[in-house]
Design an enzyme around this catalytic site. Structure first.
Site, PDB file in Angstrom:
ATOM      1  N   GLU A 137      30.672  49.876  37.281  1.00  0.00           N
ATOM      2  CA  GLU A 137      30.137  48.421  36.703  1.00  0.00           C
ATOM      3  C   GLU A 137      29.007  48.288  37.817  1.00  0.00           C
ATOM      4  OE1 GLU A 137      32.838  45.120  36.454  1.00  0.00           O
ATOM      5  OE2 GLU A 137      31.738  44.279  34.986  1.00  0.00           O
ATOM      6  N   GLY A 271      35.740  43.620  45.560  1.00  0.00           N
ATOM      7  CA  GLY A 271      37.082  43.467  45.816  1.00  0.00           C
ATOM      8  C   GLY A 271      37.928  44.490  45.211  1.00  0.00           C
ATOM      9  N   MET A 273      37.980  46.821  40.924  1.00  0.00           N
ATOM     10  CA  MET A 273      37.557  47.194  39.880  1.00  0.00           C
ATOM     11  C   MET A 273      38.577  47.340  38.762  1.00  0.00           C
ATOM     12  SD  MET A 273      34.741  47.467  37.980  1.00  0.00           S
ATOM     13  CE  MET A 273      34.695  47.812  36.371  1.00  0.00           C
ATOM     14  N   GLU A 308      42.444  41.598  38.101  1.00  0.00           N
ATOM     15  CA  GLU A 308      42.146  43.103  37.591  1.00  0.00           C
ATOM     16  C   GLU A 308      42.953  43.163  36.411  1.00  0.00           C
ATOM     17  OE1 GLU A 308      39.359  44.096  38.679  1.00  0.00           O
ATOM     18  OE2 GLU A 308      39.305  42.770  40.229  1.00  0.00           O
ATOM     19  N   GLU A 330      34.507  37.370  33.398  1.00  0.00           N
ATOM     20  CA  GLU A 330      35.012  36.980  34.672  1.00  0.00           C
ATOM     21  C   GLU A 330      35.431  35.673  34.812  1.00  0.00           C
ATOM     22  OE1 GLU A 330      35.299  39.272  36.752  1.00  0.00           O
ATOM     23  OE2 GLU A 330      34.096  40.961  36.215  1.00  0.00           O
TER      24      GLU A 330
HETATM   25 ZN   LIG Z   1      36.560  40.513  37.478  1.00  0.00          ZN
END
Ligand SMILES: [Zn+2]
Length: 868
Positions: A137, A271, A273, A308, A330
């Site tokens: 990403e 942080g 994925m 996640e 997000e």
């Molecule tokens: Zn995210």
């Protein structure tokens, strides 16, 4: 560069009429025997119309042997010429003849080199072991294999990998079978995935160990790590299981993939994925020793794990159609993580952590160079620019505001409808508004759009006025700027306002709701004046609450009636008003004094940053005579609370007392620089270096940092040794990053030089440099180092990190440095760094306008204190 005003498809977008259906991807990779990898990809396509050129994405790959077969029963094969189009990050296949609409299969052979910049398929070395991991990403799948690298181009993937027998191979789907060839190499075949966007594909290859299997319903959960870290998996497994079960309940839908692997990656840019079925993490966010990590580290790990996992539905199962709606992924995952972890561990008070993040987003969104949550995106660079506080934290705050406005049950019904309706497909924001409006009966769109499509946010001013019929609350909104422009801005928001109104002599007051849509409105409060009004109950709204002088004084007397998160908010709003020139610094310090006996650690943590800014930036730069009086005053206010707690926790002391001790230490040792506290911190640090259990885990962060301040070279070496030998990722990081807190110039130079070597993993370079930039003794040396070693440093700095580095430059404060920073980054532009540079320059300018007046105010206020 101005945005393209062209309704046609931008040239770096794929043709929508050519779509992959099924992708078979075979890769040969063995990181131990070399950096090259090669593979073959077979893409089953649907063509809506006849074409003579076909484009797909590929970057830094050698692509050969294009075979194209018509699947119309004829199995006719066609020849194509492969033309590289590096500017578009594509290859074009040019055919000799026109291909008719219908189904076809494209096969391409490709090869590439394991990258070193933590994206695409990249190599990592740990102790002598070599690994390959993916991070795709936003638009880096094209660096791994030739593909249709846009989120709507979902396909089922069948992946297989050939490698050395010792290596473990992890991908999105479970292993279907493994074959061993005559030469000893093995090929792992994975089952087919459900439809996935390319950015969610995952691959890990190397010697990895697995935890035991934990089950959540039918789902098998495993945690993977490099060898020897099995003792750090219990917490991560427990958090994963607890969150997964609660998420399934929230969505009323099972986890959508066949298994769940949680992989601790030793060098990782982000942080974590959310690769479908194979989630990758930084080690610090997954591998935890619960007895030796701080409460903050545990909470953050749980939050990221849950974030996640929320993506498995929000993002993976239902995916935004294009990167301009990144926030759909997000903002929801961020909000959901706090909600679910709060349900799992209410004693952690996760919404306090949310408030810390929201405060940072409000600070950024108060700049003129901010952006709306929904943001036009054309290129990969622009997509990458949006992984920021606005998309995540502001987005999550807006989601939270909508949930509160509709009510949690109605909101959840809307979310469930939305997820079911669009599963395995793609959406735009309007799809969500439609589902929420249908299930709640409230027209959500106009409210949501005023927050999603408009940049910035309002300050709402609160004043109590008396009229004939009784008392009213007057609300007035305008856009909030850290550095207000000369002309007032036209912005206006639909603010779902909720205030806390104290009517009785004691108690927490009542919540009053109102949808504020005009610039000014009045709410009737009652015949008698209220004891207090707090304008952003539970800090549920993304706006600044400004209270008039009388209203603020009443709040000062009623602090105990506010929720802790409101006291956190009050601190943050008051400081922001000072920064914007709307309130004197003295009023903020009066509030600080009122909070000297504060028992909530997060309120103390909210105070720390402004106090440290005054002590370490404003005073040395513009008010040096205030240095001692200010430190004495802080010491006088907060010293007694810290002394009363002492350095050693009582047996069975609750977490919030331990964390309060740490927050107070950060104020009296950090901002107030108390000599006695610094000496004791150094002693504690020595003991901690010898025995990791000699110090309460929550104090370690502050102690290791404070002991570095006056530390010698031998302490520096001990930190490096501790970083190398520590057996938890948190301690490694703690000692490594604290090397940036030393003030001895020779040590600073040694730390800077180290940032170019493998002693600092690529993932930590920016954090080390960022901390050096925040160290008043190191910032100028660091800046000069950055300029002189830029070509070498840049190689260790993925784009996202380079933007973070730009963000740290306003620590240099001066106008001369501003010019230097502007010149340097204009000559050495950073991809995705445009906005970061404009914001940094704006912060420099703000400070120049702020420093003189604030310093004078500060001195006056301190003088008055001394006279009292
Ligand atoms: Zn995210």
């Amino acid at each position: 560069m101005a945005a393209r005003k062209n309704a046609m498809r931008p040239k770096h977008r794929l043709a929508p009429g050519v779509r992959p259906d099924r992708v078979r991807l075979h890769v040969e990779v063995d990181p131990a025997s070399g950096r090259r990898f090669r593979g073959e990809v077979e893409i089953h396509l649907r063509l809506d119309a006849a074409i003579s050129t076909l484009r797909l994405h590929a970057v830094d790959l050698r692509v050969s042997r294009a075979r194209f077969r018509m699947d119309d029963g004829s199995a006719r094969t066609l020849r194509a010429k492969i033309i590289a189009e590096p500017k578009l990050e594509m290859i074009a296949l040019r055919f000799d003849e026109k291909i008719p609409a219908g189904k076809a299969t494209l096969t391409l052979a490709f090869s590439g080199k394991l990258r070193s910049d933590l994206c695409g398929l990249y190599g990592v070395t740990v102790d002598d072991r070599k690994y390959a991991f993916t991070q795709l990403e936003a638009t880096d799948a094209r660096k791994f294999f030739p593909c249709f690298d846009e989120p709507t181009m979902k396909a089922r993937f069948e992946i297989s990998v050939t490698t050395a027998p010792l290596n473990t191979v992890i991908s999105n789907a479970p292993v279907a079978r493994t074959e061993i060839a005559a030469d000893g190499r093995k090929t792992v075949h994975f089952a087919s995935t459900p439809p996935l966007s390319t950015y969610l594909i995952a691959l890990a290859v190397g010697e990895l160990e697995s935890s035991r299997v934990v089950r959540a319903g039918p789902t098998a959960i495993r945690l993977w790590h490099t060898p020897g870290k099995g003792h750090l998996t219990r917490f991560g497994l427990e958090a994963t299981r607890a969150c997964l079960i609660r998420l399934e309940r929230y969505f009323d839908l099972w986890y959508p993939y066949a298994k769940l692997d949680m992989v601790a990656v030793p060098d990782f840019e982000f942080g974590a994925m959310e690769n479908a079925g194979a989630v990758f993490f930084r080690e610090t966010l997954l591998l935890i020793d619960p007895d030796r990590a701080t409460l903050g580290e545990k909470k953050r790990a749980a939050e990221v794990i849950c974030h996640e996992l929320a993506h498995m539905w929000y993002g993976d199962l239902v995916t935004m159609a294009w990167w301009d709606d990144l926030w759909l992924n997000e903002a929801f995952a961020t909000w959901m993580a706090f909600r679910i972890v709060d349900e799992w561990k209410p004693e952690w008070k996760m919404w306090h952590d949310f408030q810390h993040g929201r405060a940072a987003a409000m600070k950024q969104d108060a700049l003129r160079h901010t952006h709306p949550i929904y943001c036009k995106v054309n290129t990969a660079e622009e997509a990458n620019e949006n992984f920021d506080l606005i998309t995540y934290e502001k987005g999550a705050s807006v989601v939270r505001m909508l949930e509160r406005y509709l009510g949690p049950t109605q909101f959840r019904r809307g979310v469930r409808t939305y997820i079911r309706r669009h599963r395995e497909s793609n959406t735009v924001a309007a799809d969500l508004w439609r589902a929420l409006s249908q299930t709640s009966g409230v027209d959500v769109e106009p409210i949501a759009r005023s927050w999603i499509e408009q940049e910035g946010y309002p300050v709402v001013e609160h004043a109590i006025v008396e009229r004939k019929d009784g008392f009213h609350l007057q609300l007035k909104q305008e856009r909030f700027y850290q550095q207000p422009p000369k002309q007032p801005s036209p912005g206006k928001w639909a603010v779902p306002w909720v205030g806390r109104v104290g009517r009785s002599r004691s108690g927490g007051g009542q919540l009053v709701r109102h949808l504020l849509t005009r610039k000014r409105e009045r709410i009737f409060l009652g015949k008698r004046p209220p004891r207090f009004v707090y304008g952003n109950a539970n800090e549920g709204g993304f706006f600044r609450a400004a209270h008039g002088p009388r209203e603020l004084a009443a709040l000062g007397r009623a602090l105990a009636s506010l929720a802790a998160v409101e006291r956190m908010g009050l601190v943050d709003h008051q400081w922001a008003l000072v920064c914007a020139g709307r309130a004197p610094i003295g009023a903020f310090l009066d509030l600080t004094a009122d909070l000297a006996d504060e028992r909530d650690p997060d309120v103390l943590a909210a105070l720390r940053q402004p106090l440290a800014f005054i002590a370490h930036a404003l005073i040395p730069d513009a008010a040096s005579t205030a240095d001692e009086p200010f430190r004495d005053w802080l010491q006088e206010r907060f010293g007694p609370a810290f002394s009363a707690l002492g350095w050693t926790p009582a047996r069975d002391e609750p977490d919030d007392v331990r964390v309060r001790r740490a927050a107070l230490l950060a104020i009296v040792g950090g901002a107030a620089s108390s000599g006695a506290v610094l000496r004791k911190a150094t002693e504690c640090c020595d003991a901690y270096l010898k025995d990791r259990r000699s110090l309460d885990a929550n104090l370690t962060e502050a102690v290791v940092s404070l002991a570095a301040r006056h530390g010698s070279r031998s302490r520096f070496r001990r930190y490096l040794a501790a970083a190398a030998a520590s057996d938890t990722p948190q301690e490694k990081r703690r000692f490594l990053l604290a090397t940036a807190d030393f003030r001895d110039p020779k040590i600073i130079d040694a730390t800077l030089a180290m940032s170019l070597t493998d002693r600092v993993p690529t993932q930590d370079v920016i954090f080390l440099l960022g901390r050096l930039m925040a160290n008043p003794a190191a910032r100028e040396r660091t800046w000069s180092f950055i300029k002189h070693r830029w070509p070498k440093l840049r190689k260790r700095m993925p784009s996202l990190f380079a933007s973070r580095l730009i963000e740290s430059t306003p620590n240099l404060l001066t106008a001369a440095h501003r010019r230097d920073v502007a010149r340097f980054f204009r000559e050495n532009p950073v991809p995705s760094g445009d906005r970061a540079l404009r914001q940094a320059l704006e912060r420099f300018d703000w400070y120049q306008g702020f420093r003189r007046g604030a310093a004078a105010d500060l001195r006056d206020w301190l003088d008055r204190r001394l006279e009292d």
